[in-house]
Scaffold this active site. Structure first.
Site, PDB file in Angstrom:
ATOM      1  N   CYS A  29       0.838  -1.203   0.000  1.00 40.33           N
ATOM      2  CA  CYS A  29       0.000   0.000   0.000  1.00 40.33           C
ATOM      3  C   CYS A  29       0.875   1.256   0.000  1.00 40.33           C
ATOM      4  CB  CYS A  29      -0.912   0.010   1.216  1.00 40.33           C
ATOM      5  SG  CYS A  29      -1.944  -1.453   1.277  1.00 40.33           S
ATOM      6  N   TYR A  83       0.570   4.126   1.232  1.00 43.75           N
ATOM      7  CA  TYR A  83       0.725   4.894   2.462  1.00 43.75           C
ATOM      8  C   TYR A  83       1.479   4.123   3.541  1.00 43.75           C
ATOM      9  CZ  TYR A  83      -3.401   2.053   3.297  1.00 43.75           C
ATOM     10  OH  TYR A  83      -4.275   0.993   3.393  1.00 43.75           O
ATOM     11  N   CYS A  84       1.818   2.877   3.248  1.00 45.57           N
ATOM     12  CA  CYS A  84       2.371   2.039   4.314  1.00 45.57           C
ATOM     13  C   CYS A  84       3.763   1.510   3.989  1.00 45.57           C
ATOM     14  CB  CYS A  84       1.414   0.887   4.569  1.00 45.57           C
ATOM     15  SG  CYS A  84       1.955  -0.270   5.824  1.00 45.57           S
ATOM     16  N   ARG A 119      -5.713  -8.135  19.528  1.00 45.31           N
ATOM     17  CA  ARG A 119      -5.844  -7.963  18.078  1.00 45.31           C
ATOM     18  C   ARG A 119      -4.559  -8.432  17.422  1.00 45.31           C
ATOM     19  NH1 ARG A 119      -8.931  -5.711  14.657  1.00 45.31           N
ATOM     20  NH2 ARG A 119     -10.224  -4.660  16.221  1.00 45.31           N
ATOM     21  N   GLY A 153       2.429  -5.945   9.480  1.00 48.55           N
ATOM     22  CA  GLY A 153       2.358  -6.815   8.309  1.00 48.55           C
ATOM     23  C   GLY A 153       0.948  -7.367   8.081  1.00 48.55           C
ATOM     24  N   CYS A 207      -5.829  10.049  22.876  1.00 49.31           N
ATOM     25  CA  CYS A 207      -4.906   9.396  23.805  1.00 49.31           C
ATOM     26  C   CYS A 207      -5.451   9.351  25.236  1.00 49.31           C
ATOM     27  CB  CYS A 207      -3.561  10.114  23.797  1.00 49.31           C
ATOM     28  SG  CYS A 207      -2.871  10.270  22.145  1.00 49.31           S
ATOM     29  N   ASP A 246      -8.141   1.764 -31.408  1.00 50.52           N
ATOM     30  CA  ASP A 246      -8.107   1.293 -32.795  1.00 50.52           C
ATOM     31  C   ASP A 246      -8.879  -0.022 -32.944  1.00 50.52           C
ATOM     32  OD1 ASP A 246      -7.272   1.300 -35.475  1.00 50.52           O
ATOM     33  OD2 ASP A 246      -5.695  -0.144 -34.980  1.00 50.52           O
TER      34      ASP A 246
HETATM   35  N1  LIG Z   1      -3.087   7.020  17.473  1.00 50.03           N
HETATM   36  C1  LIG Z   1      -3.338   5.730  17.401  1.00 50.03           C
HETATM   37  N2  LIG Z   1      -3.956   5.268  16.325  1.00 50.03           N
HETATM   38  C2  LIG Z   1      -4.213   3.969  16.287  1.00 50.03           C
HETATM   39  C3  LIG Z   1      -3.874   3.076  17.305  1.00 50.03           C
HETATM   40  N3  LIG Z   1      -4.270   1.835  16.972  1.00 50.03           N
HETATM   41  C4  LIG Z   1      -4.832   1.954  15.773  1.00 50.03           C
HETATM   42  N4  LIG Z   1      -4.805   3.232  15.366  1.00 50.03           N
HETATM   43  C5  LIG Z   1      -5.356   3.782  14.120  1.00 50.03           C
HETATM   44  O1  LIG Z   1      -6.459   3.006  13.810  1.00 50.03           O
HETATM   45  C6  LIG Z   1      -6.313   2.493  12.506  1.00 50.03           C
HETATM   46  C7  LIG Z   1      -7.004   1.169  12.422  1.00 50.03           C
HETATM   47  O2  LIG Z   1      -6.395   0.246  13.265  1.00 50.03           O
HETATM   48  P1  LIG Z   1      -7.010  -1.150  13.565  1.00 50.03           P
HETATM   49  O3  LIG Z   1      -5.932  -2.155  13.465  1.00 50.03           O
HETATM   50  O4  LIG Z   1      -8.195  -1.370  12.722  1.00 50.03           O
HETATM   51  O5  LIG Z   1      -7.377  -1.108  15.074  1.00 50.03           O
HETATM   52  P2  LIG Z   1      -8.373  -0.301  16.021  1.00 50.03           P
HETATM   53  O6  LIG Z   1      -8.899   0.906  15.374  1.00 50.03           O
HETATM   54  O7  LIG Z   1      -7.659  -0.166  17.282  1.00 50.03           O
HETATM   55  O8  LIG Z   1      -9.511  -1.314  16.167  1.00 50.03           O
HETATM   56  P3  LIG Z   1     -10.715  -1.455  17.179  1.00 50.03           P
HETATM   57  O9  LIG Z   1     -10.310  -2.544  18.067  1.00 50.03           O
HETATM   58  O10 LIG Z   1     -11.818  -1.804  16.285  1.00 50.03           O
HETATM   59  O11 LIG Z   1     -10.877  -0.165  17.899  1.00 50.03           O
HETATM   60  C8  LIG Z   1      -4.818   2.463  12.295  1.00 50.03           C
HETATM   61  O12 LIG Z   1      -4.522   2.595  10.967  1.00 50.03           O
HETATM   62  C9  LIG Z   1      -4.391   3.694  12.996  1.00 50.03           C
HETATM   63  O13 LIG Z   1      -4.652   4.797  12.154  1.00 50.03           O
HETATM   64  C10 LIG Z   1      -3.231   3.607  18.417  1.00 50.03           C
HETATM   65  O14 LIG Z   1      -2.905   2.909  19.360  1.00 50.03           O
HETATM   66  N5  LIG Z   1      -2.976   4.933  18.423  1.00 50.03           N
HETATM   67  C1  LIG Z   2      -0.355  -1.671   9.065  1.00 55.61           C
HETATM   68  S1  LIG Z   2      -1.892  -2.443   8.723  1.00 55.61           S
HETATM   69  C2  LIG Z   2      -1.603  -4.101   9.220  1.00 55.61           C
HETATM   70  C3  LIG Z   2      -2.746  -5.032   9.035  1.00 55.61           C
HETATM   71  C4  LIG Z   2      -3.134  -5.377   7.635  1.00 55.61           C
HETATM   72  N1  LIG Z   2      -2.052  -5.647   6.775  1.00 55.61           N
HETATM   73  C5  LIG Z   2      -4.062  -4.346   7.045  1.00 55.61           C
HETATM   74  O1  LIG Z   2      -3.683  -3.687   6.091  1.00 55.61           O
HETATM   75  O2  LIG Z   2      -5.162  -4.212   7.546  1.00 55.61           O
HETATM   76  C6  LIG Z   2      -2.982  -1.862  10.015  1.00 55.61           C
HETATM   77  C7  LIG Z   2      -3.782  -0.651   9.665  1.00 55.61           C
HETATM   78  O3  LIG Z   2      -2.919   0.456   9.570  1.00 55.61           O
HETATM   79  C8  LIG Z   2      -3.397   1.297   8.561  1.00 55.61           C
HETATM   80  N2  LIG Z   2      -2.319   2.158   8.099  1.00 55.61           N
HETATM   81  C9  LIG Z   2      -1.149   1.784   7.542  1.00 55.61           C
HETATM   82  N3  LIG Z   2      -0.421   2.856   7.212  1.00 55.61           N
HETATM   83  C10 LIG Z   2      -1.146   3.943   7.562  1.00 55.61           C
HETATM   84  C11 LIG Z   2      -0.933   5.334   7.464  1.00 55.61           C
HETATM   85  N4  LIG Z   2       0.161   5.836   6.926  1.00 55.61           N
HETATM   86  N5  LIG Z   2      -1.879   6.157   7.941  1.00 55.61           N
HETATM   87  C12 LIG Z   2      -3.016   5.663   8.492  1.00 55.61           C
HETATM   88  N6  LIG Z   2      -3.260   4.350   8.611  1.00 55.61           N
HETATM   89  C13 LIG Z   2      -2.359   3.509   8.145  1.00 55.61           C
HETATM   90  C14 LIG Z   2      -3.897   0.333   7.512  1.00 55.61           C
HETATM   91  O4  LIG Z   2      -4.837   0.907   6.659  1.00 55.61           O
HETATM   92  C15 LIG Z   2      -4.520  -0.736   8.353  1.00 55.61           C
HETATM   93  O5  LIG Z   2      -5.883  -0.447   8.555  1.00 55.61           O
HETATM   94  S1  SF4 Z   3      -1.168   7.279  23.527  1.00 54.09           S
HETATM   95 FE1  SF4 Z   3      -2.251   8.073  21.764  1.00 54.09          FE
HETATM   96  S2  SF4 Z   3      -0.849   7.760  20.046  1.00 54.09           S
HETATM   97 FE2  SF4 Z   3      -0.088   6.521  21.726  1.00 54.09          FE
HETATM   98  S3  SF4 Z   3      -1.009   4.520  21.367  1.00 54.09           S
HETATM   99 FE3  SF4 Z   3      -2.394   5.602  22.718  1.00 54.09          FE
HETATM  100  S4  SF4 Z   3      -3.903   6.588  21.391  1.00 54.09           S
HETATM  101 FE4  SF4 Z   3      -2.162   5.968  20.124  1.00 54.09          FE
HETATM  102  S1  SF4 Z   4       0.639  -4.088   6.100  1.00 52.52           S
HETATM  103 FE1  SF4 Z   4      -1.496  -3.659   5.582  1.00 52.52          FE
HETATM  104  S2  SF4 Z   4      -1.500  -1.481   5.141  1.00 52.52           S
HETATM  105 FE2  SF4 Z   4       0.635  -2.150   5.070  1.00 52.52          FE
HETATM  106  S3  SF4 Z   4       1.069  -2.701   2.934  1.00 52.52           S
HETATM  107 FE3  SF4 Z   4       0.363  -4.515   3.924  1.00 52.52          FE
HETATM  108  S4  SF4 Z   4      -1.842  -4.547   3.557  1.00 52.52           S
HETATM  109 FE4  SF4 Z   4      -1.151  -2.509   3.172  1.00 52.52          FE
END
Ligand SMILES: Nc1nc2c(ncn2[C@@H]2O[C@H](COP(=O)(O)OP(=O)(O)OP(=O)(O)O)[C@@H](O)[C@H]2O)c(=O)[nH]1
Ligand SMILES: C[S@@+](CC[C@H](N)C(=O)[O-])C[C@H]1O[C@@H](n2cnc3c(N)ncnc32)[C@H](O)[C@@H]1O
Ligand code: SF4
Ligand code: SF4
Length: 656
Positions: free
Chosen positions: A89, A91-92, A128, A132, A323, A627
């Site tokens: 991806c 962004y990743c 969770r 990767g 946070c 074409d």
């Molecule tokens: N700031 C911050 N963002 C997080 C954290 N965990 C997840 N995110 C954001 O949430 C997005 C989705 O993460 P998910 O792996 O789906 O987890 P989640 O949102 O914690 O999932 P839920 O358990 O459904 O709340 C990530 O791409 C991050 O943008 C965190 O601990 N801190």
């Molecule tokens: C790093 S991925 C790992 C799990 C799995 N490969 C996936 O894509 O769902 C976890 C989450 O982080 C999000 N993520 C990755 N890079 C990010 C970025 N630069 N900004 C916001 N979310 C991001 C992805 O969209 C995904 O929802």
């Molecule tokens: S303190 Fe904020 S940035 Fe750090 S893991 Fe928790 S919600 Fe995410």
């Molecule tokens: S870890 Fe998840 S968000 Fe990152 S490249 Fe793989 S599928 Fe995309």
């Protein structure tokens, strides 16, 4: 110091979990270890904790080890089970992937289960698995089966964050293992755009996974499904409304995520589409949008369009931190505990648990030898009754506790993320790869624009200044004296012009040879349904197979680029050309009658880039599509020719 125990316990890992079916509460009451009955690891799903056990758990004080100085109780553990991924991806991950840790540095499954059980013993109720891409881990299903068994020790939710590519193949077994929630990443509903955003194919497989979850839920599987969509300006922001509309008929929660900076992901402020902007886009179409009450620890702010089955959430990491109610801890694939997503502070739990195994990975045999799981029960005992029974867990818990106590109030104490000047890796990536401001010459082609006027006036001032400077004249006469040839210098902004604004082919002799790559795309939009119908049925036209002829045309076009684009360098040593031509079904808007999507990647090893070759390849393929199909559709439009990505050379890695 802990010493290696001489006594060996020959019980199987799976046996230990099986044993606790009767034991979680029993062991705690008696302080003893029950005698297990051996059964295979994939035995039946353990029953969820009884209401009595739940009541007991909530009655006792939450573990001090998992409580930070802001009184946040961390009952949610995120474990990365692999560094690998089958997508790239934008962004990743960089296209070439990331450097993977050597296998022995990564946690083994018994180690992951051991750490999970330790955290559950301290009050973690939600785990969770992420990465990767967690589904690429070979033993993901058996691993989930083992973690799933911790439900009897108080684990309530076992969730997965996945890209969904291979989920549909493993989903049934995972649900049987105790999977309760899936967060599935999908950033576009357009198969072609999917390929652009993930740099891989796989859209259909992801949709299959979503459909399978919804099917299973219809018969009561109860899997909480959330779709994660990272919104990038200019990339997928136009799909916000289609994503909202997914919820009209389907009970899904789409979460729009603000694009965050990570090491090497080329983040810049301009690409970030904020929560407020997303809300404004949705409110314009659906003014009746309503706020829904969020749960205490939710990362997202939830909304609903009245009458829709699904809802939407916004993850606002960049503009509004959440946070204050953070309840998360993380374990990385190589076994580091990270108390904050954005903190650099990490402590290795792997090294502590391997110490007694001479630093070697702990497999099932070593696990049994070291009696690790057995002692976790003691740790569970510790948290229930307050008595210290095991030195080993005490040491690990002390280390965890100290890290948790060091957790900052928000974002690792660095304030709003966009202001993070002290994140070295991010800062390096952002500074080296992205424009701080749009180069003014890009505006100069818009006649009369204020930027254009400013640019031209600045240019003429600087040219005047240069022509009046003695040094400049001296330089010029020196050049003429020594070379007896036309000047070879280039305008720094527009290298195809000389400083005196005449056209030339840029000198590249002094540029180093590097490996370079460029990817471009374009579309052919149909103006009636006939081409789509014919191609869908696998029929070519009387001129032959449109797809392969167009691909070949693209490859030939790339090779002929210098013949078509006057100032392009010839003989740049192309090392590869890939062209894909895909049929996209009608989906409304511009693509009402379907389209052909073309993508090309050209690579070379040389002194100049191959972006012109990539765009020429895409255009050549598109012209060939036209074409070959013009007999059934003369109104086709070729459009959207654009560079998507470019690697190598002075400008490094550029992504649209
Ligand atoms: N700031 C911050 N963002 C997080 C954290 N965990 C997840 N995110 C954001 O949430 C997005 C989705 O993460 P998910 O792996 O789906 O987890 P989640 O949102 O914690 O999932 P839920 O358990 O459904 O709340 C990530 O791409 C991050 O943008 C965190 O601990 N801190
Ligand atoms: C790093 S991925 C790992 C799990 C799995 N490969 C996936 O894509 O769902 C976890 C989450 O982080 C999000 N993520 C990755 N890079 C990010 C970025 N630069 N900004 C916001 N979310 C991001 C992805 O969209 C995904 O929802
Ligand atoms: S303190 Fe904020 S940035 Fe750090 S893991 Fe928790 S919600 Fe995410
Ligand atoms: S870890 Fe998840 S968000 Fe990152 S490249 Fe793989 S599928 Fe995309």
């Amino acid at each position: 110091m802990l010493c290696r125990r001489p006594a060996f316990n020959r019980r199987l890992l799976s046996v230990r979990w099986q044993s606790t079916a009767t034991s979680s509460s029993t062991v705690r009451a008696s302080g003893g270890v029950p005698t297990p009955t051996p059964t295979p690891a994939s035995a039946e799903i353990p029953p969820p904790p009884t209401p009595r056990l739940n009541a007991l758990r909530s009655a006792k004080p939450f573990s001090e080890f998992l409580t930070d100085t802001f009184n946040r109780q961390h009952d949610y553990l995120r474990i990365s089970v692999t560094e690998r991924c089958n997508l790239r991806c934008l962004y990743c991950m960089p296209e070439e992937g990331i450097e993977l840790s050597p296998q022995p540095r990564l946690l083994t499954s018994p180690e992951i289960v051991y750490l999970s059980s330790l955290f559950v013993s301290q009050g973690v109720t939600k785990i969770r698995l992420t990465g990767g891409e967690p589904t690429v881990r070979k033993d993901i299903v058996p691993l989930m089966q083992d973690i799933g068994k911790l439900r009897r020790d108080g684990l309530r939710e076992l969730c997965l964050t996945t890209n969904g590519i291979s989920l549909h193949r493993k989903l049934d077994a995972m649900v049987e293992a105790g999977l309760t929630g899936v967060n599935l990443s999908l950033d576009t509903l357009d198969p072609f755009q999917y390929q652009i955003m993930t740099r891989r194919k796989g859209f259909e497989a992801v949709m299959k996974s979503i459909d399978r979850i919804l099917e299973m839920n219809k018969v009561g599987a109860g899997i909480k499904l959330k779709i994660n969509c990272v919104v990038m300006r200019g990339m997928n922001d136009r799909e916000i409304i289609p994503f909202v509309e997914l919820g009209r008929e389907k009970p899904v929660e789409v979460r729009f995520i603000e694009y965050m900076p990570f090491d090497g992901n080329k983040w810049n402020q301009g690409k970030m589409f904020s929560y407020q902007e997303m809300l404004a886009v949705i409110r314009e179409k659906y003014p009746s949008l309503e706020k829904v009450t969020d749960h205490k620890n939710d990362t997202s702010k939830t909304y609903k369009v009245p009458g829709f089955q699904g809802q939407m959430g916004f993850i606002t990491s960049m503009t509004h931190n959440f946070c204050g109610t953070c309840n998360r801890l993380r374990i990385t694939s190589d076994g580091n505990l990270k108390v904050c997503l954005f903190g650099n502070a990490e402590v290795s739990l792997r090294d502590i648990i391997r110490r007694e195994n001479d630093g070697q990975p702990i497999d099932e045999d070593a696990l049994r030898e070291l009696r690790l799981l057995e002692t976790v029960q003691s740790a569970a005992h510790l948290s229930d009754e307050g008595g210290l029974v095991n030195e080993r867990e005490r040491e690990i818990l002390d280390i965890i506790g100290a890290a948790v106590k060091r957790k900052k109030a928000k974002h690792a104490g660095m304030g709003q993320l966009e202001n993070m000047k002290n994140r070295p890796m991010i800062l390096i990536a952002v500074l080296s790869s992205t424009w701080k401001t749009v180069p003014p010459h890009l505006f100069s082609s818009i006649p009369g624009s204020s930027q254009a006027r400013l640019y031209h006036s600045q240019r003429s001032q600087s040219n005047n200044a240069a022509s009046s400077s003695e040094e400049k004249n001296a330089e010029r006469s020196e050049e003429n004296k020594t070379s007896h040839s036309l000047p070879t210098a280039s305008d720094p902004d527009l290298p195809h012009l000389t400083p005196s604004q005449t056209v030339h082919m840029t000198q590249i002799t002094k540029k180093p040879e590097t490996s370079r790559k460029a990817t471009a795309a374009c579309e052919v939009l149909f103006s009636n349904l006939r081409p789509w119908e014919l191609l869908r049925k696998g029929q070519g036209t009387h001129k032959g197979d449109v797809f392969s002829v167009a691909r070949i045309a693209g490859i030939m076009a790339a090779k002929r680029t210098p013949d078509l684009v006057p100032l392009c360098h010839p003989g740049i040593g192309i090392t590869g050309v890939e062209v894909s031509v895909d049929l996209v079904e009608p989906r409304g808007g511009e693509s009402e009658y379907g389209s052909m999507q073309i993508m090309s990647t050209v690579s070379c090893f040389g002194r100049t880039g191959v972006e012109m070759e990539a765009m020429t390849a895409a255009t050549g393929a598109a012209l060939t599509v036209y074409d070959m199909l013009k007999a059934v559709d003369k109104g086709m439009i070729i459009g959207g020719v654009r560079l998507l990505e470019k690697h190598g050379g002075k400008s490094g890695h550029w992504v649209r």
